[in-house]
Design an enzyme around this catalytic site. Structure first.
Site, PDB file in Angstrom:
ATOM      1  N   ASP A 176       0.877  -1.170  -0.126  1.00 50.98           N
ATOM      2  CA  ASP A 176       0.142  -0.028   0.065  1.00 50.98           C
ATOM      3  C   ASP A 176       0.863   1.155   0.140  1.00 50.98           C
ATOM      4  O   ASP A 176       1.657   1.366   0.956  1.00 50.98           O
ATOM      5  CB  ASP A 176      -1.036   0.094   1.193  1.00 50.98           C
ATOM      6  CG  ASP A 176      -1.796   1.211   1.139  1.00 50.98           C
ATOM      7  OD1 ASP A 176      -3.207   0.678   0.759  1.00 50.98           O
ATOM      8  OD2 ASP A 176      -1.723   2.265   1.480  1.00 50.98           O
ATOM      9  N   HIS A 189      -4.011  14.418  -9.726  1.00 51.90           N
ATOM     10  CA  HIS A 189      -4.496  13.201  -9.946  1.00 51.90           C
ATOM     11  C   HIS A 189      -3.699  12.586 -11.213  1.00 51.90           C
ATOM     12  O   HIS A 189      -3.214  11.330 -11.177  1.00 51.90           O
ATOM     13  CB  HIS A 189      -5.996  13.020 -10.512  1.00 51.90           C
ATOM     14  CG  HIS A 189      -6.882  12.962  -9.052  1.00 51.90           C
ATOM     15  ND1 HIS A 189      -7.108  11.913  -8.351  1.00 51.90           N
ATOM     16  CD2 HIS A 189      -7.562  14.040  -8.771  1.00 51.90           C
ATOM     17  CE1 HIS A 189      -7.869  12.385  -7.356  1.00 51.90           C
ATOM     18  NE2 HIS A 189      -8.155  13.616  -7.528  1.00 51.90           N
ATOM     19  N   ASP A 193      -1.571   9.247 -10.968  1.00 50.17           N
ATOM     20  CA  ASP A 193      -1.518   8.163 -11.958  1.00 50.17           C
ATOM     21  C   ASP A 193       0.051   7.804 -12.252  1.00 50.17           C
ATOM     22  O   ASP A 193       0.288   6.682 -12.478  1.00 50.17           O
ATOM     23  CB  ASP A 193      -2.220   8.413 -13.254  1.00 50.17           C
ATOM     24  CG  ASP A 193      -3.796   8.444 -13.003  1.00 50.17           C
ATOM     25  OD1 ASP A 193      -3.959   7.988 -11.806  1.00 50.17           O
ATOM     26  OD2 ASP A 193      -4.633   9.096 -13.868  1.00 50.17           O
ATOM     27  N   GLU A 219      -4.594   2.446  -4.625  1.00 47.32           N
ATOM     28  CA  GLU A 219      -3.062   2.410  -4.234  1.00 47.32           C
ATOM     29  C   GLU A 219      -2.668   0.982  -3.816  1.00 47.32           C
ATOM     30  O   GLU A 219      -1.252   0.891  -3.293  1.00 47.32           O
ATOM     31  CB  GLU A 219      -2.691   3.399  -3.462  1.00 47.32           C
ATOM     32  CG  GLU A 219      -2.972   3.597  -1.989  1.00 47.32           C
ATOM     33  CD  GLU A 219      -4.238   3.936  -1.643  1.00 47.32           C
ATOM     34  OE1 GLU A 219      -4.370   4.472  -0.521  1.00 47.32           O
ATOM     35  OE2 GLU A 219      -5.160   4.209  -2.711  1.00 47.32           O
TER      36      GLU A 219
END
Length: 314
Positions: A176, A189, A193, A219
């Site tokens: 994570d 964002h 990505d 994630e």
């Protein structure tokens, strides 16, 4: 062979769109058949001239990625005089690959012995590439290129089956990315990505060919490690952690420092299903997060009492 209709079968074979190969059977079983005829379609498909192909063993178009199991079945069919059909990856003269749907048939002499082996090859490269593309779309996460959750879980269930039937161990590594929401909030964002894609790229470089890297959501990622016990999985996990922290990630908004927290669990019979193993890895991941992040934690073994209870349910 001339027929009473006035046409020659040899002309048909010579002008056929499918590649045709005929090899003379070896009298000595330790020797290999040798090609005595190829048609023009074979030369167009393979890039080899008739002169280059004649006298070679038929397998000279095979290469490192040609399926050895399929080749073994071909050899067995030839040895026992059986017709067979299979799909094979072949290598052209220039090193490029192509797929053929191959029909192989023995040709018998008057005494009932095999004299020749004939093979008709149809180029199915376009069909195979289309099938591979559809499979990739069905099993791959669009953004990162990792396997999607559904495919990961299917592969994991196969490992559960191998553990129970053949006692082959496996482990899961849950990953994570730390403070990923802050990356999105601070850098946007698109930068988020970029981070996800780069993390997968780094992890893919370090995994074994038979490990499965999947994106479970957001994630959160997981790697399935067939044959790995808990200690081996921790070694892998530390490598996966280090490769993320070793250098900033290039994003559309500039370099971003990224770390990852990891939970590791070796599968046990008492897990009952892959969800149990993932649940223990998730608990270990929780401990990594609360111990300061950027670390890997191994899940504790299932207590003996719980193992016994699970065994009674079975």
């Amino acid at each position: 062979m001339q027929t009473d209709t006035g046409f020659s079968f040899s002309d048909i074979v010579a002008k056929a769109n499918d590649a045709v190969i005929v090899a003379k059977a070896a009298k000595d079983k330790s020797a290999k058949p040798r090609i005595v005829y190829v048609n023009a379609a074979f030369c167009r498909l393979s890039g080899y001239s008739e002169k280059e192909a004649i006298s070679k063993a038929p397998g000279f178009m095979d290469g490192p990625d040609t399926d050895p199991e399929a080749l073994a079945k071909v050899a067995d069919a030839i040895n026992h005089g059986r017709h067979m059909r299979t799909r094979l990856l072949q290598y052209a003269k220039d090193g490029t690959t192509y797929w053929v749907d191959m029909n192989i048939m023995p040709l018998f002499g008057d005494n009932g012995e095999i004299t020749h082996i004939a093979a008709i090859q149809r180029d199915v490269t376009a069909d195979v590439l289309r099938e591979q593309e559809l499979l990739s779309l069905a099993t791959t996460d669009d953004l990162t290129g990792a396997k999607n959750r559904r495919h990961f879980m299917e592969r994991a269930e196969l490992e559960v089956h191998r553990l129970r039937r053949h006692r082959v161990p496996f482990s899961v590594v849950l990953l994570d990315l730390d403070h990923f929401k802050q990356v999105n909030d601070t850098h946007g964002h698109q930068a988020g990505d970029d981070v996800l894609k780069e993390a997968v790229r780094r992890w893919q470089l370090g995994r074994r060919p038979f490990d499965t890297l999947g994106r479970l959501g957001g994630e959160e990622f997981a790697i399935l490690l067939p044959g790995a016990d808990g200690e081996s999985a921790m070694t892998v996990a530390e490598r996966l952690r280090a490769v993320i922290a070793e250098a900033p990630f290039d994003t559309i908004d500039g370099p971003v420092d990224v770390t990852v927290s990891i939970g590791v669990a070796e599968a046990e019979d008492a897990d009952q299903a892959i969800e149990g193993t993932l649940g223990r890895a998730d608990t270990a991941l929780y401990h990594s997060k609360h111990a300061g992040r950027n670390r890997a934690t191994k899940a504790s073994p299932i207590p003996i009492a719980k193992r016994a209870a699970a065994g009674k349910k079975d």
